[in-house]
Design a protein around this motif. Structure first.
Motif, PDB file in Angstrom:
ATOM      1  N   ILE A   1       0.808  -1.217   0.000  1.00 26.55           N
ATOM      2  CA  ILE A   1       0.000   0.000   0.000  1.00 26.55           C
ATOM      3  C   ILE A   1       0.839   1.264   0.000  1.00 26.55           C
ATOM      4  O   ILE A   1       0.439   2.287  -0.597  1.00 26.55           O
ATOM      5  N   ASP A   2       2.023   1.254   0.628  1.00 27.41           N
ATOM      6  CA  ASP A   2       2.857   2.469   0.655  1.00 27.41           C
ATOM      7  C   ASP A   2       3.296   2.873  -0.748  1.00 27.41           C
ATOM      8  O   ASP A   2       3.227   4.053  -1.125  1.00 27.41           O
ATOM      9  N   ALA A   3       3.752   1.890  -1.517  1.00 30.99           N
ATOM     10  CA  ALA A   3       4.201   2.190  -2.879  1.00 30.99           C
ATOM     11  C   ALA A   3       3.037   2.649  -3.753  1.00 30.99           C
ATOM     12  O   ALA A   3       3.163   3.597  -4.542  1.00 30.99           O
ATOM     13  N   VAL A   4       1.886   1.999  -3.616  1.00 32.72           N
ATOM     14  CA  VAL A   4       0.720   2.381  -4.417  1.00 32.72           C
ATOM     15  C   VAL A   4       0.240   3.771  -4.028  1.00 32.72           C
ATOM     16  O   VAL A   4      -0.135   4.588  -4.876  1.00 32.72           O
ATOM     17  N   GLU A   5       0.259   4.075  -2.742  1.00 23.91           N
ATOM     18  CA  GLU A   5      -0.155   5.403  -2.276  1.00 23.91           C
ATOM     19  C   GLU A   5       0.758   6.484  -2.845  1.00 23.91           C
ATOM     20  O   GLU A   5       0.295   7.557  -3.262  1.00 23.91           O
ATOM     21  N   ASN A   6       2.070   6.224  -2.868  1.00 26.81           N
ATOM     22  CA  ASN A   6       2.997   7.202  -3.446  1.00 26.81           C
ATOM     23  C   ASN A   6       2.757   7.366  -4.950  1.00 26.81           C
ATOM     24  O   ASN A   6       2.884   8.473  -5.492  1.00 26.81           O
ATOM     25  N   ALA A   7       2.426   6.259  -5.625  1.00 26.75           N
ATOM     26  CA  ALA A   7       2.149   6.352  -7.059  1.00 26.75           C
ATOM     27  C   ALA A   7       0.926   7.210  -7.335  1.00 26.75           C
ATOM     28  O   ALA A   7       0.856   7.909  -8.358  1.00 26.75           O
ATOM     29  N   VAL A   8      -0.066   7.148  -6.446  1.00 25.68           N
ATOM     30  CA  VAL A   8      -1.264   7.963  -6.611  1.00 25.68           C
ATOM     31  C   VAL A   8      -0.972   9.429  -6.289  1.00 25.68           C
ATOM     32  O   VAL A   8      -1.428  10.339  -6.991  1.00 25.68           O
ATOM     33  N   ALA A   9      -0.215   9.663  -5.243  1.00 25.08           N
ATOM     34  CA  ALA A   9      -0.040  11.030  -4.740  1.00 25.08           C
ATOM     35  C   ALA A   9       0.992  11.832  -5.510  1.00 25.08           C
ATOM     36  O   ALA A   9       0.888  13.069  -5.590  1.00 25.08           O
ATOM     37  N   TYR A  10       2.006  11.184  -6.098  1.00 28.21           N
ATOM     38  CA  TYR A  10       3.118  11.922  -6.714  1.00 28.21           C
ATOM     39  C   TYR A  10       3.245  11.572  -8.191  1.00 28.21           C
ATOM     40  O   TYR A  10       2.784  10.524  -8.660  1.00 28.21           O
ATOM     41  N   ASP A  11       3.921  12.475  -8.908  1.00 28.39           N
ATOM     42  CA  ASP A  11       4.173  12.282 -10.339  1.00 28.39           C
ATOM     43  C   ASP A  11       5.489  11.573 -10.611  1.00 28.39           C
ATOM     44  O   ASP A  11       5.827  11.330 -11.769  1.00 28.39           O
ATOM     45  N   TYR A  12       6.238  11.251  -9.566  1.00 31.56           N
ATOM     46  CA  TYR A  12       7.550  10.653  -9.765  1.00 31.56           C
ATOM     47  C   TYR A  12       7.403   9.232 -10.304  1.00 31.56           C
ATOM     48  O   TYR A  12       6.423   8.527 -10.027  1.00 31.56           O
ATOM     49  N   SER A  13       8.438   8.806 -11.048  1.00 33.14           N
ATOM     50  CA  SER A  13       8.415   7.471 -11.631  1.00 33.14           C
ATOM     51  C   SER A  13       9.831   6.917 -11.683  1.00 33.14           C
ATOM     52  O   SER A  13      10.807   7.672 -11.776  1.00 33.14           O
ATOM     53  N   ASN A  14       9.939   5.588 -11.609  1.00 31.22           N
ATOM     54  CA  ASN A  14      11.245   4.947 -11.752  1.00 31.22           C
ATOM     55  C   ASN A  14      11.431   4.409 -13.170  1.00 31.22           C
ATOM     56  O   ASN A  14      12.216   3.499 -13.393  1.00 31.22           O
ATOM     57  N   GLY A  15      10.694   4.997 -14.111  1.00 33.04           N
ATOM     58  CA  GLY A  15      10.787   4.523 -15.495  1.00 33.04           C
ATOM     59  C   GLY A  15      12.182   4.643 -16.072  1.00 33.04           C
ATOM     60  O   GLY A  15      12.645   3.760 -16.793  1.00 33.04           O
ATOM     61  N   PHE A  16      12.899   5.739 -15.751  1.00 35.73           N
ATOM     62  CA  PHE A  16      14.255   5.916 -16.295  1.00 35.73           C
ATOM     63  C   PHE A  16      15.207   4.861 -15.749  1.00 35.73           C
ATOM     64  O   PHE A  16      16.130   4.423 -16.436  1.00 35.73           O
ATOM     65  N   VAL A  17      14.977   4.428 -14.494  1.00 39.90           N
ATOM     66  CA  VAL A  17      15.825   3.370 -13.931  1.00 39.90           C
ATOM     67  C   VAL A  17      15.572   2.057 -14.648  1.00 39.90           C
ATOM     68  O   VAL A  17      16.516   1.323 -14.995  1.00 39.90           O
ATOM     69  N   GLU A  18      14.296   1.738 -14.879  1.00 43.53           N
ATOM     70  CA  GLU A  18      13.972   0.500 -15.589  1.00 43.53           C
ATOM     71  C   GLU A  18      14.528   0.534 -17.000  1.00 43.53           C
ATOM     72  O   GLU A  18      14.984  -0.482 -17.536  1.00 43.53           O
ATOM     73  N   GLY A  19      14.494   1.725 -17.637  1.00 44.63           N
ATOM     74  CA  GLY A  19      15.063   1.829 -18.976  1.00 44.63           C
ATOM     75  C   GLY A  19      16.562   1.584 -18.986  1.00 44.63           C
ATOM     76  O   GLY A  19      17.095   0.928 -19.885  1.00 44.63           O
ATOM     77  N   THR A  20      17.262   2.100 -17.964  1.00 45.03           N
ATOM     78  CA  THR A  20      18.699   1.856 -17.856  1.00 45.03           C
ATOM     79  C   THR A  20      18.995   0.382 -17.632  1.00 45.03           C
ATOM     80  O   THR A  20      19.925  -0.183 -18.218  1.00 45.03           O
ATOM     81  N   ASN A  21      18.193  -0.266 -16.783  1.00 47.59           N
ATOM     82  CA  ASN A  21      18.382  -1.704 -16.548  1.00 47.59           C
ATOM     83  C   ASN A  21      18.200  -2.502 -17.833  1.00 47.59           C
ATOM     84  O   ASN A  21      18.962  -3.425 -18.131  1.00 47.59           O
ATOM     85  N   SER A  22      17.186  -2.162 -18.610  1.00 49.34           N
ATOM     86  CA  SER A  22      16.951  -2.866 -19.869  1.00 49.34           C
ATOM     87  C   SER A  22      18.120  -2.668 -20.832  1.00 49.34           C
ATOM     88  O   SER A  22      18.542  -3.600 -21.528  1.00 49.34           O
ATOM     89  N   ARG A  23      18.663  -1.443 -20.862  1.00 50.06           N
ATOM     90  CA  ARG A  23      19.800  -1.165 -21.739  1.00 50.06           C
ATOM     91  C   ARG A  23      21.013  -1.989 -21.331  1.00 50.06           C
ATOM     92  O   ARG A  23      21.699  -2.579 -22.183  1.00 50.06           O
ATOM     93  N   LEU A  24      21.296  -2.073 -20.048  1.00 47.73           N
ATOM     94  CA  LEU A  24      22.453  -2.832 -19.567  1.00 47.73           C
ATOM     95  C   LEU A  24      22.286  -4.320 -19.856  1.00 47.73           C
ATOM     96  O   LEU A  24      23.252  -4.999 -20.234  1.00 47.73           O
ATOM     97  N   LYS A  25      21.083  -4.835 -19.683  1.00 51.35           N
ATOM     98  CA  LYS A  25      20.848  -6.255 -19.972  1.00 51.35           C
ATOM     99  C   LYS A  25      21.025  -6.550 -21.457  1.00 51.35           C
ATOM    100  O   LYS A  25      21.558  -7.601 -21.832  1.00 51.35           O
ATOM    101  N   MET A  26      20.582  -5.626 -22.312  1.00 50.31           N
ATOM    102  CA  MET A  26      20.750  -5.818 -23.741  1.00 50.31           C
ATOM    103  C   MET A  26      22.224  -5.851 -24.115  1.00 50.31           C
ATOM    104  O   MET A  26      22.681  -6.707 -24.886  1.00 50.31           O
ATOM    105  N   ILE A  27      23.017  -4.915 -23.561  1.00 56.25           N
ATOM    106  CA  ILE A  27      24.454  -4.884 -23.847  1.00 56.25           C
ATOM    107  C   ILE A  27      25.126  -6.146 -23.318  1.00 56.25           C
ATOM    108  O   ILE A  27      26.011  -6.722 -23.963  1.00 56.25           O
ATOM    109  N   LYS A  28      24.711  -6.604 -22.151  1.00 53.14           N
ATOM    110  CA  LYS A  28      25.305  -7.821 -21.575  1.00 53.14           C
ATOM    111  C   LYS A  28      25.088  -9.016 -22.504  1.00 53.14           C
ATOM    112  O   LYS A  28      26.003  -9.809 -22.735  1.00 53.14           O
ATOM    113  N   ARG A  29      23.876  -9.134 -23.063  1.00 59.04           N
ATOM    114  CA  ARG A  29      23.591 -10.286 -23.927  1.00 59.04           C
ATOM    115  C   ARG A  29      24.333 -10.197 -25.253  1.00 59.04           C
ATOM    116  O   ARG A  29      24.807 -11.203 -25.776  1.00 59.04           O
ATOM    117  N   THR A  30      24.409  -8.996 -25.821  1.00 61.19           N
ATOM    118  CA  THR A  30      25.046  -8.869 -27.128  1.00 61.19           C
ATOM    119  C   THR A  30      26.574  -8.937 -27.049  1.00 61.19           C
ATOM    120  O   THR A  30      27.221  -9.357 -28.011  1.00 61.19           O
TER     121      THR A  30
END
Length: 282
Positions: free
Chosen positions: A230-259
């Motif tokens: 509930i704490d994480a969901v409440e913060n998602a409702v109340a604020y505009d912040y997102s960890n999308g850029f972190v997830e994008g960086t993780n995806s980029r690193l995983k792609m480089i690791k595989r290639t």
């Protein structure tokens, strides 16, 4: 015949990569066909194969004579497909009509061809309607009336629930009477969206309390999952912040690791992983 051979390049500037020799051959082939010559006669006169004649029998000679351009099986039906697009037909209806006109290729190629036409003209075929009438499939269903009965597809119900597509009153009453859980599912979707649209945390707690007692197991599981985090969901409702850029960086690193795995040393891997120096602005 001369008018087809002399039909040269009023529009050559628009087709700079065309072959003049092939252009003249295509004009001759189409000219002989318009005069009523058979494939055999044209092949005898010009010394070309019948497949070549069939390949260039239709279409703009200038476009067909461009380097690297091959005629597709659907090219003879191009004008008809454009007519279907302008008339508001769906892709499925258009492909079916093209088959009736003599097309012998695969359905996947036909749909790919329609997608290319959409991209070229920047127009879209009409979406497949959710109500299918006069269908062949119904006669294989127990209790159906064959072609005389229409029905609503699952996609139509999904569009009603997720995209607010309107249903007719008759269909809405039938669906809600036959499947009463759809009413609760639809309300759940609308209420959950309202929480994030209005950004009201109290609505979140009311939502969790309401659907944790639902008769639908999936909704109970969803509500209980929200309450556990509930704490994480409440913060998602109340604020505009997102960890999308972190997830994008993780995806980029995983792609480089595989290639790059097993293909480079540490220095090259470091060069691929390192971010450029950030520029600061005052």
């Amino acid at each position: 015949m001369k008018k087809y051979v002399k039909k040269i390049a009023a529009d050559v500037d628009n087709f700079p990569n065309y072959s003049e020799k092939r252009y003249q051959m295509i004009c001759q082939i189409q000219g002989f066909l318009n005069e009523g010559c058979s494939y055999r006669e044209i092949a005898r006169r010009m010394g070309v194969g019948r497949n070549t004649i069939a390949k260039y029998r239709n279409g703009n000679p200038m476009e067909l004579s461009m380097y690297g351009v091959r005629q597709c099986k659907l090219d003879p039906y191009y004008d008809f497909i454009i007519q279907c697009l302008k008339s508001g037909w769906s892709k499925s209806k258009t492909v079916k009509a093209v088959y009736e006109k003599g097309y012998t290729g695969s359905k996947s190629n036909a749909f790919d061809y329609l997608v290319k036409i959409e991209e070229k003209l920047n127009e879209q075929f009409t979406p497949q309607p959710y109500i299918r009438t006069m269908t062949e499939g119904l006669k294989y269903r127990t209790g159906s009336c064959g072609k005389d009965k229409d029905y609503i597809t699952r996609e139509g119900i999904f569009r009603y629930m997720w995209m607010n597509t309107e249903l007719t009153e008759e269909h809405k009453c039938y669906v809600l009477n036959q499947y009463p859980h759809i009413y609760e599912l639809h309300n759940c979707i609308k209420e959950f969206r309202r929480i994030f649209e209005e950004r009201k945390v109290p609505l979140l707690y009311l939502f969790v309390e309401k659907y944790s007692k639902s008769e639908i197991k999936a909704l109970r599981s969803f509500a209980n999952g929200l309450s556990r985090d509930i704490d994480a969901v409440e913060n998602a409702v109340a604020y505009d912040y997102s960890n999308g850029f972190v997830e994008g960086t993780n995806s980029r690193l995983k792609m480089i690791k595989r290639t790059m795995y097993g293909r480079c040393g540490k220095r090259l891997l470091e060069a691929k992983l390192r971010y450029p120096k950030a520029t600061t602005y005052g």
